[in-house]
Scaffold this motif. Structure first.
Motif, PDB file in Angstrom:
ATOM      1  N   LEU A  59       0.675  -1.184  -0.005  1.00 11.68           N
ATOM      2  CA  LEU A  59       0.071  -0.027  -0.039  1.00 11.68           C
ATOM      3  C   LEU A  59       0.757   1.436   0.040  1.00 11.68           C
ATOM      4  O   LEU A  59       0.432   2.105  -0.743  1.00 11.68           O
ATOM      5  N   GLY A  60       2.096   1.147   0.463  1.00  7.64           N
ATOM      6  CA  GLY A  60       2.866   2.554   0.583  1.00  7.64           C
ATOM      7  C   GLY A  60       3.594   2.693  -0.504  1.00  7.64           C
ATOM      8  O   GLY A  60       4.018   3.940  -0.686  1.00  7.64           O
ATOM      9  N   ILE A  61       4.010   1.742  -1.222  1.00  7.29           N
ATOM     10  CA  ILE A  61       5.089   2.047  -2.476  1.00  7.29           C
ATOM     11  C   ILE A  61       4.328   2.999  -3.534  1.00  7.29           C
ATOM     12  O   ILE A  61       5.125   3.924  -3.780  1.00  7.29           O
ATOM     13  N   PRO A  62       3.133   2.905  -3.785  1.00  4.19           N
ATOM     14  CA  PRO A  62       2.440   3.845  -4.595  1.00  4.19           C
ATOM     15  C   PRO A  62       2.543   5.429  -4.019  1.00  4.19           C
ATOM     16  O   PRO A  62       2.982   6.356  -4.785  1.00  4.19           O
ATOM     17  N   ARG A  63       2.395   5.624  -2.550  1.00  5.32           N
ATOM     18  CA  ARG A  63       2.585   6.790  -1.920  1.00  5.32           C
ATOM     19  C   ARG A  63       3.932   7.174  -1.994  1.00  5.32           C
ATOM     20  O   ARG A  63       4.177   8.392  -2.325  1.00  5.32           O
ATOM     21  N   LEU A  64       4.998   6.548  -1.750  1.00  6.80           N
ATOM     22  CA  LEU A  64       6.353   6.768  -1.972  1.00  6.80           C
ATOM     23  C   LEU A  64       6.727   7.297  -3.529  1.00  6.80           C
ATOM     24  O   LEU A  64       7.454   8.403  -3.579  1.00  6.80           O
ATOM     25  N   LYS A  65       6.020   6.490  -4.746  1.00  5.17           N
ATOM     26  CA  LYS A  65       6.239   7.300  -5.794  1.00  5.17           C
ATOM     27  C   LYS A  65       5.657   8.353  -6.083  1.00  5.17           C
ATOM     28  O   LYS A  65       6.065   9.468  -6.617  1.00  5.17           O
ATOM     29  N   ALA A  66       4.556   8.699  -5.516  1.00  9.69           N
ATOM     30  CA  ALA A  66       3.825   9.818  -5.510  1.00  9.69           C
ATOM     31  C   ALA A  66       4.411  11.093  -5.019  1.00  9.69           C
ATOM     32  O   ALA A  66       4.347  12.229  -5.468  1.00  9.69           O
TER      33      ALA A  66
END
Length: 368
Positions: A59-66
Protein backbone atom coordinates in the motif's frame (compact mmCIF):
# COMPACT_ATOMS: atom_id res chain seq x y z
CA UNK A 1 19.26 -3.69 -17.06
CA UNK A 2 16.96 -2.59 -19.83
CA UNK A 3 13.16 -2.84 -19.67
CA UNK A 4 13.26 -5.59 -22.29
CA UNK A 5 15.60 -7.69 -20.16
CA UNK A 6 13.33 -7.25 -17.17
CA UNK A 7 10.13 -8.31 -18.88
CA UNK A 8 11.71 -11.12 -20.88
CA UNK A 9 13.24 -12.82 -17.84
CA UNK A 10 11.49 -16.01 -16.66
CA UNK A 11 9.82 -15.57 -13.28
CA UNK A 12 12.59 -17.37 -11.42
CA UNK A 13 15.15 -15.09 -13.07
CA UNK A 14 13.51 -12.03 -11.53
CA UNK A 15 14.34 -13.11 -8.00
CA UNK A 16 10.93 -14.60 -7.20
CA UNK A 17 12.14 -18.19 -7.09
CA UNK A 18 15.08 -17.62 -4.73
CA UNK A 19 13.07 -15.23 -2.55
CA UNK A 20 10.32 -17.84 -2.25
CA UNK A 21 12.87 -20.47 -1.24
CA UNK A 22 14.29 -18.14 1.42
CA UNK A 23 10.82 -17.42 2.82
CA UNK A 24 9.98 -21.13 2.89
CA UNK A 25 13.31 -21.87 4.60
CA UNK A 26 12.60 -19.38 7.38
CA UNK A 27 9.07 -20.67 7.92
CA UNK A 28 10.28 -24.28 7.92
CA UNK A 29 12.88 -23.46 10.58
CA UNK A 30 10.24 -21.70 12.65
CA UNK A 31 7.77 -24.57 12.39
CA UNK A 32 10.48 -27.09 13.29
CA UNK A 33 11.39 -25.08 16.40
CA UNK A 34 7.75 -24.89 17.48
CA UNK A 35 7.38 -28.64 17.05
CA UNK A 36 10.54 -29.83 18.76
CA UNK A 37 11.74 -27.06 21.09
CA UNK A 38 10.10 -26.58 24.47
CA UNK A 39 8.16 -23.32 24.92
CA UNK A 40 8.80 -22.22 21.32
CA UNK A 41 6.04 -20.14 19.70
CA UNK A 42 7.82 -18.50 16.79
CA UNK A 43 5.62 -19.15 13.76
CA UNK A 44 2.61 -17.01 14.70
CA UNK A 45 4.58 -13.73 15.16
CA UNK A 46 6.57 -14.56 12.01
CA UNK A 47 3.43 -15.13 9.95
CA UNK A 48 1.58 -12.10 11.32
CA UNK A 49 4.53 -9.74 10.75
CA UNK A 50 5.11 -11.07 7.23
CA UNK A 51 1.50 -10.51 6.19
CA UNK A 52 1.20 -7.07 7.79
CA UNK A 53 4.58 -5.93 6.45
CA UNK A 54 3.75 -7.14 2.94
CA UNK A 55 0.43 -5.29 3.10
CA UNK A 56 2.01 -2.10 4.42
CA UNK A 57 4.70 -2.15 1.74
CA UNK A 58 2.21 -2.91 -1.03
CA UNK A 59 0.00 0.00 0.00
CA UNK A 60 2.86 2.38 0.74
CA UNK A 61 4.99 2.02 -2.39
CA UNK A 62 2.56 3.97 -4.61
CA UNK A 63 2.59 6.73 -1.99
CA UNK A 64 6.40 6.87 -2.07
CA UNK A 65 6.22 7.15 -5.85
CA UNK A 66 3.67 9.95 -5.61
CA UNK A 67 5.99 11.81 -3.24
CA UNK A 68 8.84 11.37 -5.76
CA UNK A 69 11.03 9.54 -3.26
CA UNK A 70 13.22 8.10 -6.01
CA UNK A 71 16.66 6.74 -5.12
CA UNK A 72 19.67 8.78 -6.29
CA UNK A 73 22.38 6.38 -7.50
CA UNK A 74 25.99 7.42 -6.91
CA UNK A 75 27.91 7.94 -10.13
CA UNK A 76 31.04 6.12 -8.90
CA UNK A 77 29.08 2.90 -8.33
CA UNK A 78 28.70 0.05 -10.84
CA UNK A 79 27.28 1.32 -14.13
CA UNK A 80 24.52 -1.28 -14.13
CA UNK A 81 22.99 0.38 -11.08
CA UNK A 82 22.14 3.57 -12.95
CA UNK A 83 18.99 1.88 -14.26
CA UNK A 84 17.75 1.72 -10.65
CA UNK A 85 17.67 5.49 -10.33
CA UNK A 86 14.19 6.68 -9.43
CA UNK A 87 13.15 3.47 -7.64
CA UNK A 88 11.30 4.53 -4.46
CA UNK A 89 13.48 4.52 -1.37
CA UNK A 90 12.87 5.00 2.38
CA UNK A 91 10.90 1.74 2.32
CA UNK A 92 12.04 1.09 5.87
CA UNK A 93 9.57 3.76 6.93
CA UNK A 94 6.75 1.48 5.74
CA UNK A 95 7.77 -1.72 7.51
CA UNK A 96 10.05 -1.04 10.49
CA UNK A 97 7.11 0.29 12.59
CA UNK A 98 5.28 -2.95 11.79
CA UNK A 99 8.06 -5.00 13.36
CA UNK A 100 8.46 -2.89 16.48
CA UNK A 101 4.73 -2.49 17.15
CA UNK A 102 3.96 -6.19 16.76
CA UNK A 103 7.17 -7.12 18.57
CA UNK A 104 6.24 -4.96 21.56
CA UNK A 105 3.04 -6.97 22.02
CA UNK A 106 4.78 -10.34 22.26
CA UNK A 107 4.54 -10.60 26.05
CA UNK A 108 2.64 -9.14 28.97
CA UNK A 109 5.37 -9.95 31.51
CA UNK A 110 6.35 -6.52 32.92
CA UNK A 111 10.15 -6.65 32.73
CA UNK A 112 10.18 -8.33 29.31
CA UNK A 113 7.68 -5.73 28.04
CA UNK A 114 9.93 -2.92 29.24
CA UNK A 115 12.92 -4.49 27.50
CA UNK A 116 11.00 -4.83 24.24
CA UNK A 117 9.86 -1.21 24.48
CA UNK A 118 13.51 -0.15 24.88
CA UNK A 119 14.53 -2.26 21.86
CA UNK A 120 11.66 -0.77 19.87
CA UNK A 121 12.64 2.74 20.93
CA UNK A 122 16.26 2.48 19.80
CA UNK A 123 15.17 0.78 16.57
CA UNK A 124 12.80 3.64 15.78
CA UNK A 125 15.46 6.19 16.74
CA UNK A 126 17.87 4.70 14.21
CA UNK A 127 15.06 4.57 11.65
CA UNK A 128 14.54 8.33 12.11
CA UNK A 129 18.28 8.99 11.80
CA UNK A 130 18.35 7.00 8.58
CA UNK A 131 15.18 8.71 7.38
CA UNK A 132 16.69 12.14 7.95
CA UNK A 133 19.79 11.05 6.03
CA UNK A 134 17.68 9.69 3.17
CA UNK A 135 15.52 12.82 3.08
CA UNK A 136 18.54 15.10 2.81
CA UNK A 137 19.87 12.96 -0.03
CA UNK A 138 16.57 13.19 -1.88
CA UNK A 139 16.13 16.93 -1.42
CA UNK A 140 19.73 17.61 -2.48
CA UNK A 141 19.50 15.08 -5.36
CA UNK A 142 22.82 13.55 -4.31
CA UNK A 143 23.75 10.21 -2.76
CA UNK A 144 25.06 11.88 0.39
CA UNK A 145 22.78 13.18 3.12
CA UNK A 146 24.15 13.67 6.60
CA UNK A 147 27.89 14.01 6.99
CA UNK A 148 29.55 10.82 8.30
CA UNK A 149 30.46 12.62 11.53
CA UNK A 150 26.93 13.94 11.99
CA UNK A 151 25.38 10.53 11.38
CA UNK A 152 27.76 8.84 13.83
CA UNK A 153 27.00 11.49 16.46
CA UNK A 154 23.26 10.89 16.22
CA UNK A 155 23.76 7.12 16.28
CA UNK A 156 25.98 7.47 19.34
CA UNK A 157 23.43 9.57 21.20
CA UNK A 158 20.61 7.08 20.52
CA UNK A 159 22.81 4.14 21.54
CA UNK A 160 23.95 5.86 24.74
CA UNK A 161 20.35 6.53 25.78
CA UNK A 162 19.51 2.84 25.29
CA UNK A 163 22.64 1.74 27.17
CA UNK A 164 21.92 4.15 30.04
CA UNK A 165 18.41 2.73 30.44
CA UNK A 166 19.76 -0.83 30.26
CA UNK A 167 22.41 -0.02 32.89
CA UNK A 168 19.83 1.58 35.17
CA UNK A 169 17.55 -1.47 34.90
CA UNK A 170 20.39 -4.01 35.12
CA UNK A 171 19.37 -5.69 31.88
CA UNK A 172 22.81 -6.34 30.36
CA UNK A 173 25.12 -9.08 31.59
CA UNK A 174 28.73 -7.93 31.84
CA UNK A 175 29.92 -11.48 31.16
CA UNK A 176 29.66 -12.38 27.47
CA UNK A 177 28.50 -15.96 26.88
CA UNK A 178 30.69 -17.97 24.50
CA UNK A 179 30.37 -21.49 23.05
CA UNK A 180 31.31 -24.71 24.87
CA UNK A 181 30.40 -23.26 28.25
CA UNK A 182 33.03 -20.53 28.13
CA UNK A 183 32.46 -16.96 29.32
CA UNK A 184 34.28 -13.68 28.86
CA UNK A 185 33.97 -11.39 31.91
CA UNK A 186 34.19 -7.78 30.73
CA UNK A 187 32.96 -5.79 33.70
CA UNK A 188 32.55 -2.12 32.82
CA UNK A 189 34.04 -2.76 29.37
CA UNK A 190 30.66 -4.14 28.29
CA UNK A 191 29.40 -0.56 27.91
CA UNK A 192 32.00 0.73 25.40
CA UNK A 193 31.68 -2.63 23.63
CA UNK A 194 27.91 -2.17 23.44
CA UNK A 195 28.34 1.29 21.92
CA UNK A 196 30.87 -0.06 19.43
CA UNK A 197 28.54 -2.87 18.37
CA UNK A 198 25.66 -0.42 17.85
CA UNK A 199 27.79 1.72 15.53
CA UNK A 200 29.50 -1.19 13.78
CA UNK A 201 26.39 -3.33 13.24
CA UNK A 202 24.12 -0.52 12.04
CA UNK A 203 26.71 0.66 9.55
CA UNK A 204 27.46 -2.91 8.45
CA UNK A 205 23.80 -3.53 7.62
CA UNK A 206 23.78 -0.16 5.87
CA UNK A 207 26.75 -1.16 3.70
CA UNK A 208 25.11 -4.50 2.87
CA UNK A 209 22.05 -2.74 1.47
CA UNK A 210 23.48 -2.35 -2.02
CA UNK A 211 21.75 -5.01 -4.12
CA UNK A 212 18.10 -5.94 -4.58
CA UNK A 213 17.00 -8.04 -1.61
CA UNK A 214 20.49 -8.47 -0.18
CA UNK A 215 20.11 -6.78 3.22
CA UNK A 216 16.44 -7.72 3.70
CA UNK A 217 17.10 -11.41 3.01
CA UNK A 218 20.23 -11.56 5.15
CA UNK A 219 18.51 -9.62 7.94
CA UNK A 220 15.54 -12.00 8.00
CA UNK A 221 17.90 -14.97 8.29
CA UNK A 222 19.98 -13.46 11.10
CA UNK A 223 16.91 -12.45 13.12
CA UNK A 224 15.59 -16.00 12.68
CA UNK A 225 18.92 -17.45 13.78
CA UNK A 226 19.00 -15.28 16.91
CA UNK A 227 15.48 -16.39 17.80
CA UNK A 228 16.31 -20.07 17.30
CA UNK A 229 19.47 -19.98 19.39
CA UNK A 230 17.61 -18.21 22.19
CA UNK A 231 15.01 -20.98 22.29
CA UNK A 232 17.68 -23.69 22.14
CA UNK A 233 19.58 -22.29 25.12
CA UNK A 234 18.83 -23.38 28.68
CA UNK A 235 15.96 -22.39 30.98
CA UNK A 236 13.39 -22.63 28.18
CA UNK A 237 15.11 -19.90 26.21
CA UNK A 238 13.88 -16.33 26.07
CA UNK A 239 10.44 -16.43 24.39
CA UNK A 240 9.84 -12.66 24.52
CA UNK A 241 13.02 -11.54 22.77
CA UNK A 242 12.87 -14.57 20.45
CA UNK A 243 9.33 -13.55 19.49
CA UNK A 244 10.51 -9.99 18.83
CA UNK A 245 13.26 -11.37 16.58
CA UNK A 246 10.67 -13.33 14.60
CA UNK A 247 8.47 -10.27 14.11
CA UNK A 248 11.51 -8.48 12.70
CA UNK A 249 12.31 -11.50 10.51
CA UNK A 250 8.73 -11.43 9.22
CA UNK A 251 8.97 -7.69 8.65
CA UNK A 252 11.91 -8.17 6.30
CA UNK A 253 10.37 -11.19 4.59
CA UNK A 254 7.26 -9.13 3.80
CA UNK A 255 9.46 -6.33 2.53
CA UNK A 256 11.51 -8.79 0.47
CA UNK A 257 8.45 -9.55 -1.66
CA UNK A 258 8.85 -6.06 -3.15
CA UNK A 259 12.59 -5.60 -2.59
CA UNK A 260 13.81 -8.75 -4.41
CA UNK A 261 15.17 -8.41 -7.93
CA UNK A 262 13.99 -6.34 -9.75
CA UNK A 263 13.30 -4.19 -6.70
CA UNK A 264 10.15 -2.09 -6.59
CA UNK A 265 11.37 -0.33 -3.45
CA UNK A 266 14.60 0.14 -1.48
CA UNK A 267 14.78 0.22 2.33
CA UNK A 268 17.27 3.11 2.38
CA UNK A 269 19.21 4.10 5.48
CA UNK A 270 15.76 4.33 7.07
CA UNK A 271 15.57 0.55 7.11
CA UNK A 272 19.19 -0.58 7.18
CA UNK A 273 20.22 1.48 10.22
CA UNK A 274 17.11 0.34 12.08
CA UNK A 275 17.90 -3.28 11.24
CA UNK A 276 21.40 -3.03 12.70
CA UNK A 277 20.16 -1.26 15.83
CA UNK A 278 17.50 -3.90 16.48
CA UNK A 279 20.02 -6.72 16.02
CA UNK A 280 22.42 -5.07 18.46
CA UNK A 281 19.79 -4.30 21.08
CA UNK A 282 18.40 -7.85 21.20
CA UNK A 283 21.93 -9.29 21.23
CA UNK A 284 22.92 -7.12 24.22
CA UNK A 285 19.77 -7.84 26.23
CA UNK A 286 19.87 -11.60 25.57
CA UNK A 287 23.66 -12.05 25.93
CA UNK A 288 23.87 -13.03 22.26
CA UNK A 289 26.81 -10.93 21.06
CA UNK A 290 28.72 -14.05 20.06
CA UNK A 291 25.84 -15.55 18.02
CA UNK A 292 25.31 -12.17 16.32
CA UNK A 293 29.00 -12.02 15.37
CA UNK A 294 28.90 -15.49 13.80
CA UNK A 295 25.45 -15.32 12.19
CA UNK A 296 26.10 -11.83 10.84
CA UNK A 297 29.20 -13.00 9.01
CA UNK A 298 28.09 -11.43 5.73
CA UNK A 299 27.50 -8.09 7.45
CA UNK A 300 30.95 -8.36 9.02
CA UNK A 301 32.60 -9.20 5.69
CA UNK A 302 30.91 -6.26 3.96
CA UNK A 303 32.07 -3.86 6.66
CA UNK A 304 35.62 -5.24 6.80
CA UNK A 305 35.96 -4.96 3.02
CA UNK A 306 35.35 -1.21 3.25
CA UNK A 307 37.72 -0.78 6.19
CA UNK A 308 40.49 -2.75 4.45
CA UNK A 309 39.97 -0.94 1.15
CA UNK A 310 40.19 2.51 2.74
CA UNK A 311 43.14 1.62 4.99
CA UNK A 312 45.23 0.08 2.20
CA UNK A 313 44.43 2.94 -0.18
CA UNK A 314 45.50 5.58 2.35
CA UNK A 315 48.58 3.62 3.44
CA UNK A 316 49.84 3.23 -0.13
CA UNK A 317 48.77 6.61 -1.52
CA UNK A 318 51.58 8.29 -3.38
CA UNK A 319 52.25 11.85 -4.48
CA UNK A 320 49.77 11.44 -7.33
CA UNK A 321 47.00 10.79 -4.84
CA UNK A 322 46.50 7.21 -6.02
CA UNK A 323 46.88 4.14 -3.81
CA UNK A 324 46.46 0.40 -4.10
CA UNK A 325 43.06 -1.28 -3.92
CA UNK A 326 42.54 -4.78 -2.57
CA UNK A 327 39.03 -5.03 -3.99
CA UNK A 328 37.73 -3.89 -7.37
CA UNK A 329 35.21 -1.85 -5.39
CA UNK A 330 33.94 -1.93 -1.81
CA UNK A 331 31.67 -3.08 -0.19
CA UNK A 332 32.34 -6.72 -1.02
CA UNK A 333 29.26 -7.32 -3.18
CA UNK A 334 30.47 -4.67 -5.64
CA UNK A 335 33.82 -6.49 -5.90
CA UNK A 336 32.03 -9.60 -7.16
CA UNK A 337 29.72 -7.54 -9.39
CA UNK A 338 32.65 -5.93 -11.17
CA UNK A 339 34.20 -9.39 -11.50
CA UNK A 340 31.30 -10.44 -13.71
CA UNK A 341 28.85 -12.06 -11.27
CA UNK A 342 25.39 -10.69 -11.94
CA UNK A 343 23.03 -9.54 -9.22
CA UNK A 344 20.57 -12.41 -9.70
CA UNK A 345 23.34 -14.89 -8.87
CA UNK A 346 25.21 -12.87 -6.27
CA UNK A 347 22.33 -12.13 -3.90
CA UNK A 348 21.22 -15.79 -3.45
CA UNK A 349 24.87 -16.71 -2.87
CA UNK A 350 25.09 -14.16 -0.06
CA UNK A 351 21.79 -15.45 1.35
CA UNK A 352 23.18 -18.98 1.26
CA UNK A 353 26.35 -17.84 3.01
CA UNK A 354 24.24 -16.15 5.70
CA UNK A 355 22.17 -19.32 6.15
CA UNK A 356 25.42 -21.25 6.60
CA UNK A 357 26.63 -18.73 9.18
CA UNK A 358 23.30 -19.07 11.00
CA UNK A 359 23.67 -22.86 11.14
CA UNK A 360 27.25 -22.44 12.39
CA UNK A 361 26.04 -19.96 15.00
CA UNK A 362 23.40 -22.44 16.19
CA UNK A 363 26.07 -25.12 16.55
CA UNK A 364 28.41 -22.73 18.40
CA UNK A 365 25.66 -21.16 20.50
CA UNK A 366 26.31 -20.43 24.19
CA UNK A 367 24.91 -23.03 26.55
CA UNK A 368 23.07 -20.66 28.84
Amino acid sequence: MTPTETTDQPWWGKGSFCATLLILFVFAASLAADKWVSNSQLTLPLLLATVVSMTAAGLGIPRLKALKMGQVIREEGPRGHQSKSGTPTMGGLLVVPVGVILGSWITREPEASQQLLAVSGVTLAYMLIGGFDDWRSLTRRTNSGLTPRGKLLLQTIAALIFLAIAAWQGWINSTVALPFGQNLPLGLLIWPLGLFVFLAESNATNLTDGLDGLASGCGALVFTGLALQLMLRGNHGDPAIAGFCMTMAGTWLGFLVFNRHPARVFMGDTGSLAMGAALTAVALLSNSLWPLLVMGGVFLAESLSVIIQVWVFKATKGADGEGRRIFRMAPLHHHFELGGTNERTLVPCFWTATAAFVVLGLYLRPLG
